[in-house]
Design a protein around this motif. Structure first.
Motif, short mmCIF file in Angstrom:
data_model
loop_
_atom_site.label_atom_id
_atom_site.label_comp_id
_atom_site.label_asym_id
_atom_site.label_seq_id
_atom_site.Cartn_x
_atom_site.Cartn_y
_atom_site.Cartn_z
N PRO A 134 0.80 -1.03 0.12
CA PRO A 134 -0.01 0.26 -0.24
C PRO A 134 0.87 1.22 -0.27
O PRO A 134 1.90 1.08 0.26
CB PRO A 134 -0.92 -0.28 1.27
N LEU A 135 0.52 1.70 -1.03
CA LEU A 135 1.24 3.75 -0.54
C LEU A 135 0.28 4.71 0.14
O LEU A 135 -0.51 5.11 0.10
CB LEU A 135 1.14 4.22 -1.81
N PHE A 136 1.24 5.35 0.73
CA PHE A 136 0.46 5.74 1.32
C PHE A 136 1.24 7.81 1.28
O PHE A 136 2.72 7.74 1.37
CB PHE A 136 1.00 6.20 2.45
N ASP A 137 0.73 8.95 1.80
CA ASP A 137 1.54 10.17 1.55
C ASP A 137 2.03 10.88 2.65
O ASP A 137 2.15 9.51 3.87
CB ASP A 137 0.88 11.33 0.82
N GLU A 138 2.33 12.14 2.63
CA GLU A 138 3.66 12.56 3.64
C GLU A 138 2.50 12.36 5.03
O GLU A 138 2.95 12.30 6.32
CB GLU A 138 3.43 13.71 3.30
N ASP A 139 1.28 12.56 4.79
CA ASP A 139 0.30 12.89 5.86
C ASP A 139 -0.55 11.56 6.71
O ASP A 139 -1.39 11.50 7.19
CB ASP A 139 -1.02 13.79 5.61
N GLY A 140 0.10 10.63 6.15
CA GLY A 140 -0.30 9.46 6.13
C GLY A 140 -1.53 8.63 5.70
O GLY A 140 -2.25 7.52 6.15
N GLU A 141 -1.96 9.53 4.42
CA GLU A 141 -3.70 8.89 3.68
C GLU A 141 -2.97 7.97 2.06
O GLU A 141 -1.94 8.18 1.42
CB GLU A 141 -3.81 10.67 2.64
#
Length: 330
Positions: A134-141
Motif C-alpha cells: 500500500p502507498l501513503f502520502d506524507e500525511d499518512g493518507e
C-alpha cells in the motif's frame, strides 16, 4: 532587543543563526541527494525488470504500468483508469482472490498471490503471481497500491501436464492392478476347478457318478470313528447284480452302461442322504449305512434295494430285468 546586547553579542547571535541555516541546508541537500539516488535506483530496476510493474490509485484504478513486460504489451492510454477488477478473471477457481480482497480491505501488503488475469493487449487470460504494497502520502493518507506481476502461465501449464500425467499413471496403475487381480482370480478359479475335477476323478466313478473305492473307504473310516464315539451301529451292504452279464452281452455295452447308471440312481433312492452308495467296479456296488439303531434297519434297507432292482429297466426301446444279491456286514 538589539540595543540590549553589545557588539560582541550581536556577532554571536548572527553566527548562530547562520550555522542553523547552514545545517538545515546541508540536511535538505542530503535528503534530496538520497531521494535522487533512490529515484535513479528505482528507474534502473524498472528498466531491467522483466515483471509487469503497476500502480493503482486509492480507488483501485490503474495509474501506471512500467517494466519490460509492459513495453511488450504495447501500452495503450485508455488502459489507465481501468479498475483492477477489469483485469481479474473471477470465474476461474483455485486462485488467491479471497486473500487479495482481504489484503485490499485492510490496506495490507500481499505477496505471491496467484490470480488469473486478462493481461492488457492479450486475447487469452494468463496465470500470474502478484505482490503489492500500500502507498501513503506524507500525511499518512492512503493513495493506492504499487506492485509487480509475474506471468506463470508456463509453470501452471507444466503443473497441469504433471497432474494429468500423474492421473494417467494412477489410472494405468489401477487398470494394471485390476487386470492383475482379474488374472489372479481367473487363475485361482481355474486351479480350483482343476483341483476339484482331479479330486472327482480320483474319488468318483465316471460312469455312474457314485463314490468309488477311494471315497468309500474314507467314509468308512470316518463312519467307524463316529460309531465308536456314539455307540451306534454301522452296516456295509454288498450288492451284486445277477443277470447283468446277459444284458450286456445281448443288448451291447451301451445298454449295459445305461443299466449300471439306472442301478446307481435306484440305490441312491433307497438310502438316506447321510448314507453312501458306491460302485466298486463292474457290477459290484456297496452301500454304507451309518447311525443305525438296530440290525433290523440294515436288513430293511437291503430288502428295499432287492425289491427296487427287481423292477424292469427301460433301456432305449428294449426292456431288461435283473435281480440283486445283498450281503450285510455290521
Amino acid at each position: 532587543m538589539v540595543a540590549a546586547f553589545g557588539h560582541s553579542d550581536q556577532m554571536l547571535q548572527y553566527q548562530i543563526v547562520m550555522a542553523v541555516v547552514a545545517v538545515s541546508g546541508l540536511l535538505a541537500g542530503a535528503f534530496s541527494h538520497e531521494k535522487l539516488i533512490d529515484t535513479a535506483l528505482y528507474r534502473d530496476l524498472v528498466e531491467i525488470c522483466n515483471d509487469l510493474l503497476w500502480e493503482f490509485d486509492a480507488a483501485g484504478h490503474l495509474r501506471e504500468l512500467r517494466g519490460k513486460f509492459a513495453k511488450s504489451l504495447e501500452f495503450r492510454d485508455f488502459w489507465l483508469g481501468l479498475s483492477w477488477k477489469d483485469w481479474v478473471v473471477f470465474e476461474q477457481p483455485e486462485t488467491d482472490l479471497a486473500a487479495l480482497r482481504a489484503a485490499l480491505a485492510e490496506r495490507q501488503p500481499f505477496q505471491h498471490l496467484v490470480l488469473c488475469v486478462r493481461l492488457p493487449g492479450q486475447e487469452r487470460w494468463a496465470w500470474t503471481r502478484n505482490s503489492g504494497v500500500p502507498l501513503f502520502d506524507e500525511d499518512g493518507e492512503f493513495v493506492g497500491y504499487r506492485g509487480a506481476t509475474v506471468d506463470i502461465s508456463d509453470q501452471k501449464q507444466a503443473e497441469a501436464l504433471h497432474k494429468k500425467a500423474e492421473a494417467l499413471l494412477q489410472t494405468y496403475d489401477e487398470t494394471l492392478e485390476a487386470r492383475v487381480e482379474a488374472k489372479v482370480e481367473e487363475r485361482t478359479r481355474i486351479l480350483a476347478e482343476v483341483s476339484l475335477r482331479n479330486w472327482r476323478l480320483a474319488n468318483y466313478d465316471q460312469l455312474t457318478s457314485l463314490p468309488n473305492r477311494n471315497l468309500l473307504f474314507e467314509h468308512l473310516r470316518k463312519g467307524l470313528q463316529q460309531a465308536r464315539r456314539q455307540w451306534r451301529l454301522l452296516a456295509i451292504l454288498l450288492v451284486d447284480l445277477d443277470g447283468f452279464k446277459q444284458v450286456n452281452d445281448t443288448l451291447g455295452h451301451d445298454a449295459g452302461d445305461e443299466l449300471l447308471q439306472q442301478v446307481a440312481a435306484r440305490l441312491q433312492q433307497c438310502v438316506r442322504a447321510t448314507d453312501t452308495a458306491a460302485r466298486l467296479g463292474g457290477d459290484e456296488f456297496t452301500v454304507l449305512l451309518q447311525d443305525l439303531e438296530a440290525p433290523e434297519a440294515a436288513a430293511a434297507v437291503a430288502q428295499k434295494i432287492i425289491d427296487r432292482l427287481a423292477e424292469p429297466f427301460l433301456l432305449g426301446s428294449a426292456s431288461a430285468a435283473i435281480t440283486a444279491s445283498v450281503g450285510i456286514a455290521l
